[in-house]
Design a protein around this motif. Sequence first.
Motif, short mmCIF file in Angstrom:
data_model
loop_
_atom_site.label_atom_id
_atom_site.label_comp_id
_atom_site.label_asym_id
_atom_site.label_seq_id
_atom_site.Cartn_x
_atom_site.Cartn_y
_atom_site.Cartn_z
N ALA A 1 5.67 8.72 -11.00
CA ALA A 1 4.81 8.30 -10.05
C ALA A 1 5.74 8.22 -8.72
CB ALA A 1 4.26 7.26 -10.07
N ASP A 2 5.12 9.61 -7.29
CA ASP A 2 6.80 8.10 -6.85
C ASP A 2 5.87 7.23 -6.29
OD1 ASP A 2 6.78 11.32 -6.02
OD2 ASP A 2 4.16 11.53 -5.29
N LYS A 3 7.43 5.81 -5.41
CA LYS A 3 7.62 5.32 -5.02
C LYS A 3 6.81 5.01 -4.10
CE LYS A 3 11.10 1.88 -3.37
NZ LYS A 3 12.51 2.24 -4.10
N PRO A 4 5.80 4.15 -4.19
CA PRO A 4 5.08 4.08 -2.61
C PRO A 4 6.25 4.12 -1.30
CG PRO A 4 4.48 2.50 -4.28
CD PRO A 4 5.60 3.12 -4.89
N LEU A 5 5.39 3.99 -0.64
CA LEU A 5 5.72 4.70 1.27
C LEU A 5 5.75 3.11 1.54
CD1 LEU A 5 4.88 8.12 2.46
CD2 LEU A 5 6.86 7.59 1.44
N VAL A 6 5.08 2.14 1.62
CA VAL A 6 5.51 1.32 1.85
C VAL A 6 5.06 -0.69 0.77
CG1 VAL A 6 3.66 0.98 3.22
CG2 VAL A 6 2.65 0.73 1.55
N GLY A 7 5.72 -1.83 0.72
CA GLY A 7 5.98 -2.27 -0.12
C GLY A 7 5.01 -3.38 -0.16
N ASN A 8 4.69 -4.61 -1.16
CA ASN A 8 4.22 -5.09 -1.63
C ASN A 8 3.63 -5.95 -0.46
OD1 ASN A 8 2.89 -4.00 -4.10
ND2 ASN A 8 4.73 -4.74 -5.54
N GLU A 9 4.63 -6.65 0.72
CA GLU A 9 4.62 -7.08 1.96
C GLU A 9 3.90 -6.80 2.59
OE1 GLU A 9 7.78 -4.42 2.51
OE2 GLU A 9 6.68 -5.05 0.95
N VAL A 10 3.53 -5.15 2.66
CA VAL A 10 2.41 -5.08 3.40
C VAL A 10 1.08 -5.14 3.81
CG1 VAL A 10 1.79 -2.59 4.97
CG2 VAL A 10 4.34 -2.80 4.32
N VAL A 11 0.99 -5.80 4.42
CA VAL A 11 -0.82 -6.53 4.57
C VAL A 11 -0.75 -5.45 6.09
CG1 VAL A 11 -2.43 -7.75 4.69
CG2 VAL A 11 -0.53 -8.33 3.36
N PHE A 12 -2.30 -4.67 5.81
CA PHE A 12 -2.72 -4.06 6.75
C PHE A 12 -3.92 -4.70 7.46
CE2 PHE A 12 -1.43 -0.48 3.76
CZ PHE A 12 -0.74 -0.20 5.06
N GLN A 13 -4.54 -4.86 8.11
CA GLN A 13 -5.50 -5.44 9.16
C GLN A 13 -6.87 -4.89 9.46
OE1 GLN A 13 -4.03 -7.57 12.82
NE2 GLN A 13 -2.45 -6.35 13.06
N GLU A 14 -7.83 -5.51 10.23
CA GLU A 14 -9.29 -4.80 10.46
C GLU A 14 -8.44 -5.32 11.90
OE1 GLU A 14 -12.05 -6.79 12.23
OE2 GLU A 14 -11.63 -7.73 10.78
N ILE A 15 -8.48 -5.16 12.84
CA ILE A 15 -8.87 -5.35 14.70
C ILE A 15 -10.19 -4.99 15.01
CG2 ILE A 15 -7.85 -5.27 16.52
CD1 ILE A 15 -5.34 -4.73 15.83
N ASP A 16 -10.97 -6.09 15.65
CA ASP A 16 -12.71 -6.03 16.10
C ASP A 16 -13.39 -4.85 15.68
OD1 ASP A 16 -11.36 -7.19 18.87
OD2 ASP A 16 -10.52 -5.52 19.49
N GLY A 17 -13.33 -4.90 13.78
CA GLY A 17 -14.54 -4.30 13.35
C GLY A 17 -13.81 -3.12 12.74
N LEU A 18 -12.32 -2.84 12.96
CA LEU A 18 -11.73 -1.06 12.65
C LEU A 18 -10.30 -1.53 11.78
CD1 LEU A 18 -12.06 1.87 13.54
CD2 LEU A 18 -10.76 1.60 14.85
N VAL A 19 -10.51 -0.54 10.66
CA VAL A 19 -9.73 -0.20 9.68
C VAL A 19 -8.98 1.49 10.05
CG1 VAL A 19 -8.07 -0.86 7.78
CG2 VAL A 19 -10.12 -2.12 8.59
N VAL A 20 -7.90 1.32 10.11
CA VAL A 20 -7.48 2.53 10.16
C VAL A 20 -5.86 2.91 9.24
CG1 VAL A 20 -7.12 4.70 11.56
CG2 VAL A 20 -8.53 3.49 11.55
N ILE A 21 -6.20 3.51 7.99
CA ILE A 21 -5.04 3.43 6.94
C ILE A 21 -5.06 4.83 7.02
CG2 ILE A 21 -3.91 2.61 5.01
CD1 ILE A 21 -5.61 0.05 5.73
N GLU A 22 -3.32 5.66 6.37
CA GLU A 22 -3.05 6.47 5.47
C GLU A 22 -3.15 6.72 4.48
OE1 GLU A 22 -2.05 9.18 7.68
OE2 GLU A 22 -2.04 8.58 9.59
N ALA A 23 -3.68 7.36 3.72
CA ALA A 23 -3.34 7.89 2.33
C ALA A 23 -2.25 7.37 1.39
CB ALA A 23 -4.74 8.59 2.07
N GLU A 24 -1.04 7.47 2.87
CA GLU A 24 -0.20 8.11 1.35
C GLU A 24 0.87 6.68 1.89
OE1 GLU A 24 0.70 9.46 5.91
OE2 GLU A 24 -0.16 9.50 4.05
N HIS A 25 0.30 5.22 2.28
CA HIS A 25 0.64 3.89 2.93
C HIS A 25 -0.16 3.07 1.66
CE1 HIS A 25 1.87 5.05 6.53
NE2 HIS A 25 3.09 5.62 6.15
N PHE A 26 -0.65 3.56 0.83
CA PHE A 26 -0.90 2.90 -0.66
C PHE A 26 0.24 1.68 -0.82
CE2 PHE A 26 0.94 6.17 -2.70
CZ PHE A 26 1.55 5.60 -3.89
N ASN A 27 -0.59 0.52 -0.75
CA ASN A 27 0.36 -0.69 -1.21
C ASN A 27 0.78 -0.51 -3.65
OD1 ASN A 27 -0.80 -2.38 0.37
ND2 ASN A 27 0.42 -2.77 0.34
#
Length: 282
Positions: free
Chosen positions: A57-83
């Motif tokens: 498997a590919d090593k994730p580009l982001v670590g487990n410490e990364v937490v995305f956030q919703e801002i004003d009812g919106l979340v936008v995430i790149e698929a390759e940024h999986f934890n």
Amino acid sequence: MTSMNTTNLIRRILTPVLLGAVASSLWAAEKKPQPGPQRPSLTEEQRMKHIPPLPPADKPLVGNEVVFQEIDGLVVIEAEHFNAQRRDMIRRWYINSAQHSPIAKPDGDPVNVDGAGGGAYMEALPDTFVTDADRAIDGLNLGLHPGSVAVLCYTVHFSQPGRYYVWTRMRSDDEEDNTLNAGLNDEWPASAKCLQFQKHTKAWQWGNVIRDPKGPQYPRLPAWLDVPTAGIHTVMYSMREDGCSFDRFILTTNKDFVKPEGVGPAATPAKAGKLPEPIAAK
């Protein structure tokens, strides 16, 4: 006959009946099908075709410490940024970019980073379900049970609970790679089952609908996930057809959100941890 004799007689008659009923219930419980795919038996030739050895498997580009956030009812995430990635022993998501070229085979598609957000995307491989003539096997090259095969995980902090409408950007390069499943906290509601896109477009496309459970000939239904509480939750995507290419996704509380153009809005910043820079094309 005394009441004691009558009681003993009833016990002698009913005990075998009750024991038989209990045994029948236990047998029925053991025979009850378990949830999830029931894979058919395969010949050795079929096993070699549909379950080839997987590259690491590919090593994730982001670590487990990364937490995305919703801002004003919106979340936008790149698929390759999986934890994290789960349930990937049979099929696995691989990163495609100028720096990542999957070696999992078979894979009939070249790396197509042109137009991909962040210069990268994910592809579910190996790809053995390509045309209607190919054998579709649930739990192998098909994930009819959402969350059963190749699951990508994204940790997201939501400031507000509620209904979030799901928009997904993907690419279909053959006849059988145009569906996905989405879920939350390893729960997979019908409202995000079988995200449906146009097939064989060979171009990136945004979609926000699921296939009607009654069949593909019925009108599409809007896709959504219900976030139960404010706080951290895990957004998940799982493979439904192998060979699918997955670029990015949007969660929005706006039911009337307008279909994005191009790659869509900028990715929302992380609440915790650091996101990598976009991958430049060669």
